[in-house]
Design a protein around this motif. Structure first.
Motif, PDB file in Angstrom:
ATOM      1  N   UNK A 149      -0.247  -4.562 -11.768  1.00  0.00           N
ATOM      2  CA  UNK A 149      -0.207  -3.005 -11.231  1.00  0.00           C
ATOM      3  C   UNK A 149      -0.087  -1.991 -12.556  1.00  0.00           C
ATOM      4  N   UNK A 150      -0.313  -0.850 -12.570  1.00  0.00           N
ATOM      5  CA  UNK A 150      -0.340   0.094 -13.480  1.00  0.00           C
ATOM      6  C   UNK A 150       0.829   1.015 -13.144  1.00  0.00           C
ATOM      7  N   UNK A 151       1.504   1.684 -13.933  1.00  0.00           N
ATOM      8  CA  UNK A 151       2.345   2.677 -13.833  1.00  0.00           C
ATOM      9  C   UNK A 151       1.765   4.119 -13.810  1.00  0.00           C
TER      10      UNK A 151
ATOM     11  N   UNK B  15      -1.483  18.541  -7.072  1.00  0.00           N
ATOM     12  CA  UNK B  15      -1.109  17.597  -7.866  1.00  0.00           C
ATOM     13  C   UNK B  15      -1.347  16.087  -7.111  1.00  0.00           C
ATOM     14  N   UNK B  16      -1.010  16.091  -5.903  1.00  0.00           N
ATOM     15  CA  UNK B  16      -1.282  15.158  -4.997  1.00  0.00           C
ATOM     16  C   UNK B  16      -2.746  14.697  -4.998  1.00  0.00           C
ATOM     17  N   UNK B  17      -3.439  15.905  -4.744  1.00  0.00           N
ATOM     18  CA  UNK B  17      -5.027  15.760  -4.516  1.00  0.00           C
ATOM     19  C   UNK B  17      -5.600  15.309  -6.105  1.00  0.00           C
ATOM     20  N   UNK B  18      -4.961  15.688  -7.224  1.00  0.00           N
ATOM     21  CA  UNK B  18      -5.611  15.122  -8.448  1.00  0.00           C
ATOM     22  C   UNK B  18      -5.131  13.571  -8.682  1.00  0.00           C
ATOM     23  N   UNK B  19      -4.125  13.101  -8.287  1.00  0.00           N
ATOM     24  CA  UNK B  19      -3.678  11.772  -8.287  1.00  0.00           C
ATOM     25  C   UNK B  19      -4.473  10.813  -7.534  1.00  0.00           C
ATOM     26  N   UNK B  20      -4.572  11.112  -6.281  1.00  0.00           N
ATOM     27  CA  UNK B  20      -5.191  10.162  -5.282  1.00  0.00           C
ATOM     28  C   UNK B  20      -6.448   9.468  -5.847  1.00  0.00           C
ATOM     29  N   UNK B  21      -7.574  10.302  -6.272  1.00  0.00           N
ATOM     30  CA  UNK B  21      -8.844   9.452  -6.712  1.00  0.00           C
ATOM     31  C   UNK B  21      -8.465   8.525  -7.854  1.00  0.00           C
ATOM     32  N   UNK B  22      -7.509   8.669  -8.497  1.00  0.00           N
ATOM     33  CA  UNK B  22      -7.262   7.574  -9.773  1.00  0.00           C
ATOM     34  C   UNK B  22      -6.460   6.268  -9.251  1.00  0.00           C
ATOM     35  N   UNK B  23      -5.866   6.383  -8.276  1.00  0.00           N
ATOM     36  CA  UNK B  23      -5.246   5.198  -7.722  1.00  0.00           C
ATOM     37  C   UNK B  23      -5.932   3.882  -7.394  1.00  0.00           C
ATOM     38  N   UNK B  24      -5.415   2.916  -7.990  1.00  0.00           N
ATOM     39  CA  UNK B  24      -5.721   1.576  -7.547  1.00  0.00           C
ATOM     40  C   UNK B  24      -4.843   0.725  -6.564  1.00  0.00           C
ATOM     41  N   UNK B  25      -5.252  -0.107  -5.922  1.00  0.00           N
ATOM     42  CA  UNK B  25      -4.186  -0.872  -4.766  1.00  0.00           C
ATOM     43  C   UNK B  25      -2.990  -1.069  -5.317  1.00  0.00           C
ATOM     44  N   UNK B  26      -2.706  -1.755  -6.513  1.00  0.00           N
ATOM     45  CA  UNK B  26      -1.575  -2.370  -6.859  1.00  0.00           C
ATOM     46  C   UNK B  26      -0.668  -1.210  -7.926  1.00  0.00           C
ATOM     47  N   UNK B  27      -1.213   0.049  -7.790  1.00  0.00           N
ATOM     48  CA  UNK B  27      -0.342   0.798  -8.804  1.00  0.00           C
ATOM     49  C   UNK B  27       0.839   1.099  -8.107  1.00  0.00           C
TER      50      UNK B  27
END
Length: 161
Positions: free
Chosen positions: A2-4, A113-125
């Motif tokens: 996972x990433x932080x 901010x939430x909308x900016x973050x969501x596209x970057x997320x991977x399953x285990x982040x």
């Protein structure tokens, strides 16, 4: 693995400040965990429109940052953060100045901010929301059916009186 993912009020140091402890601490954590760090870059745009984000890779981490619009700076940052939340969370509710536009701007900014973050997320982040500036962002992310682990760091001030 996972990433932080760090979400904080800002991800750049204050101008002309070599003793910015928030920036220093989160920078070290970002490097140690090769994190993806989201936050305001400290700039205020000249345009009233929302500004696109900038993505910068560096050794041991990556930052996604953006300018605040003049309205966000006045109503979200100087307004709701400094005139409402800071006094309340530092045991000085008598200093709070409540204005509807401050709260509306805080909610709108948090959604952005939430909308900016969501596209970057991977399953285990693993997502770390840092402090009260972005308090509603975890809920906003959950509303979009993101199931990643989310932690929230909050360090309120306590009076000894």
């Amino acid at each position: 693995m996972s990433r932080l993912i760090i979400l904080s009020n800002r991800c750049e140091p204050y101008a002309n400040s070599s003793d910015d402890m928030l920036f220093h601490t989160l920078s070290e954590i970002s490097r140690k965990y090769n994190a993806l760090w989201f936050g305001w870059n400290g700039n205020i745009s000249v345009s009233k429109r929302k500004q696109p984000y900038r993505q910068v890779k560096s050794e041991g981490g990556e930052k996604v940052s953006w300018d605040l619009s003049p309205g966000e700076y006045d109503n979200f940052y100087q307004g709701y953060i400094h005139k409402v939340l800071w006094p309340v969370f530092h045991n000085r509710p008598d200093l709070a100045e409540y204005k509807r536009e401050y709260f509306i701007s805080w909610k709108s900014y948090s959604r952005d901010v939430g909308n900016k973050v969501i596209p970057f997320l991977k399953n285990n982040d693993v997502i770390w929301v840092h402090d009260y500036h972005l308090l509603p962002v975890a809920r906003i992310i959950r509303e979009e059916h993101v199931e990643n682990k989310i932690g929230f760091f909050f360090a309120p001030a306590f009076s000894t009186r």
